[in-house]
Design an enzyme around this catalytic site. Structure first.
Site, PDB file in Angstrom:
ATOM      1  N   CYS A  60     -51.609 105.571  65.097  1.00 40.03           N
ATOM      2  CA  CYS A  60     -51.711 104.938  66.507  1.00 40.03           C
ATOM      3  C   CYS A  60     -52.933 104.263  66.836  1.00 40.03           C
ATOM      4  CB  CYS A  60     -51.245 105.914  67.605  1.00 40.03           C
ATOM      5  SG  CYS A  60     -49.504 106.363  67.510  1.00 40.03           S
TER       6      CYS A  60
ATOM      7  N   ASP B 184     -43.539 102.266  80.322  1.00 36.79           N
ATOM      8  CA  ASP B 184     -42.855 103.454  79.747  1.00 36.79           C
ATOM      9  C   ASP B 184     -42.594 103.546  78.489  1.00 36.79           C
ATOM     10  OD1 ASP B 184     -41.608 106.001  80.188  1.00 36.79           O
ATOM     11  OD2 ASP B 184     -40.711 105.304  82.052  1.00 36.79           O
ATOM     12  N   ASP B 185     -42.166 104.706  77.877  1.00 35.94           N
ATOM     13  CA  ASP B 185     -42.008 104.920  76.433  1.00 35.94           C
ATOM     14  C   ASP B 185     -41.036 104.266  75.664  1.00 35.94           C
ATOM     15  OD1 ASP B 185     -44.463 106.983  76.074  1.00 35.94           O
ATOM     16  OD2 ASP B 185     -43.381 108.024  77.588  1.00 35.94           O
TER      17      ASP B 185
ATOM     18  N   ASP C  20     -41.206 102.327  66.625  1.00 32.90           N
ATOM     19  CA  ASP C  20     -42.606 102.480  66.422  1.00 32.90           C
ATOM     20  C   ASP C  20     -42.899 102.276  64.802  1.00 32.90           C
ATOM     21  OD1 ASP C  20     -45.467 103.332  66.668  1.00 32.90           O
ATOM     22  OD2 ASP C  20     -44.620 104.255  68.593  1.00 32.90           O
TER      23      ASP C  20
ATOM     24  N   GLY D 231     -31.780 100.081  57.310  1.00 37.54           N
ATOM     25  CA  GLY D 231     -33.065  99.759  57.825  1.00 37.54           C
ATOM     26  C   GLY D 231     -33.349  98.418  57.380  1.00 37.54           C
ATOM     27  N   HIS D 232     -34.713  98.077  57.549  1.00 37.79           N
ATOM     28  CA  HIS D 232     -35.187  96.872  57.078  1.00 37.79           C
ATOM     29  C   HIS D 232     -36.421  96.863  56.272  1.00 37.79           C
ATOM     30  CE1 HIS D 232     -35.373  92.325  56.989  1.00 37.79           C
ATOM     31  NE2 HIS D 232     -36.508  92.431  57.427  1.00 37.79           N
ATOM     32  N   SER D 233     -36.664  95.936  55.214  1.00 32.36           N
ATOM     33  CA  SER D 233     -37.992  96.005  54.456  1.00 32.36           C
ATOM     34  C   SER D 233     -38.349  94.709  54.023  1.00 32.36           C
ATOM     35  CB  SER D 233     -37.666  96.589  53.203  1.00 32.36           C
ATOM     36  OG  SER D 233     -36.909  96.249  52.446  1.00 32.36           O
TER      37      SER D 233
END
Length: 344
Positions: free
Chosen positions: A12, A45-46, A63, A133-135
């Site tokens: 982070c 917010d989160d 994230d 997903g994606h790559s």
């Protein structure tokens, strides 16, 4: 991989600074209001929350970031734990996730496999389904998740619902950003780094589940903008807070590294952004730095009624979490305090 996974701004600490984000987001066209968008980016917010029925709202978040340590499997675990946390911070349950991957395709694909194995195991631990997903081919490694969850529209944990008199409960130790910096230059002990890794790979699922037996007025997860940065967002220009440093849980070795100025650029961005709102009362510099330290996969910060705080804390501790009551929310100007956040 040649040169290893390591990135100088992993975890982070790689986030854009909060002041930059504020400037950019303030210029984005919002479109027509939608009554079913229960949480957007107005309150920092989160996650986003969108109502789909009277009983169900969808929690959406994503994230991803570069590695903060060399072990690809552990990095995958940390990145997934961090991404899943936003759903728990909203009071939701995780239901599904998608991988987000950036990886140089001419490098050892076994490394990528280990990253994704670590992430997959944490999704399974969360009780969710990894759907795909994606790559993209990239010169640098990055990994994370896009996560979907569900929550009842009347039981959302917003980050700005705190009330004067609420106590603040933090569920994980601070200092992992400093520890990752120390580890990068070979200054971290194996024992302290192991403590940091355990913290970063502990799902906030368990703290969130316990909290649902109590009245939670507000909640956020403490990540890249630091404890003080996320607390500032919780106060929402309505409330002030008093923080008790004697109760702050942190990795003890991080204090020594901060004392030796082994700190992060992201921590200094956090100080620049929120420091003017903070009044430190005799707090030593290393502890100031720990409070500004960007956390990767940090803990939850709850605001709960004072009369429920001790019971919630006891349950969190019985679950093996290093939780502490770290402060309280007050009305602006109470007890003669001069700034939004007073740190004692």
């Amino acid at each position: 991989m040649a040169g290893g996974l390591f990135c100088s701004s992993g975890g982070c600490t790689a986030k854009l600074g909060p002041d930059i984000l504020e400037r950019v987001l303030s210029r984005i066209e919002r479109g027509a209001p939608d009554k079913n968008l229960l949480v957007g980016f107005d309150s920092s917010d989160d996650a986003a929350v969108y109502r789909v029925s009277d009983d169900v709202a969808v929690v959406q978040t994503l994230d991803f970031f570069p590695p903060m340590l060399e072990d690809p499997y552990v990095f995958g675990q940390i990145a997934a734990t961090n991404a899943l946390s936003d759903v728990y911070a909203m009071g939701g349950e995780v239901i599904s996730a998608l991988n987000i991957v950036c990886f140089p395709q001419d490098e050892d694909l076994n490394v990528l496999g280990e990253i994704m194995r670590g992430g997959s195991e944490k999704v399974v631990e969360a009780g969710a389904v990894l759907c795909g997903g994606h790559s993209i081919n990239d010169k640098d490694v990055k990994y994370g998740l896009s996560v979907n969850g569900v929550v009842h529209p009347d039981r959302i944990y917003k980050n700005n619902g705190g009330q004067a008199g609420d106590v603040l409960i933090l569920t994980k130790k601070l200092g992992v950003g400093i520890m990752n910096t120390a580890n990068r230059v070979g200054a971290a002990s194996k024992e302290a780094m192991a403590e940091a890794i355990v913290s970063m790979t502990t799902l906030n699922k368990y703290a969130a589940a316990i909290s649902k037996r109590y009245t939670v007025h507000a909640c956020t997860d403490v990540t890249g903008f630091s404890f003080l940065g996320h607390l500032h967002e919780m106060l929402d220009k309505r409330l002030w807070a008093v923080v008790d440093t004697l109760s702050i849980p942190y990795i003890k070795e991080a204090y020594t590294h901060a004392e030796n100025f082994m700190i992060t650029a992201a921590g200094q961005r956090n100080r620049n952004h929120v420091g003017s709102f903070v009044d430190f009362k005799g707090v030593p510099f290393p502890l100031e730095e720990i409070l500004f330290d960007p956390q990767t996969s940090g803990g939850l910060l709850f605001a709960v009624p004072q009369e429920e705080g001790k019971a919630l804390l006891q349950e969190l501790k019985e679950a093996g979490l290093p939780a502490q009551i770290v402060g309280r929310m007050i009305q602006p100007g109470d007890a003669g305090f001069q700034k939004e956040i007073t740190v004692l």
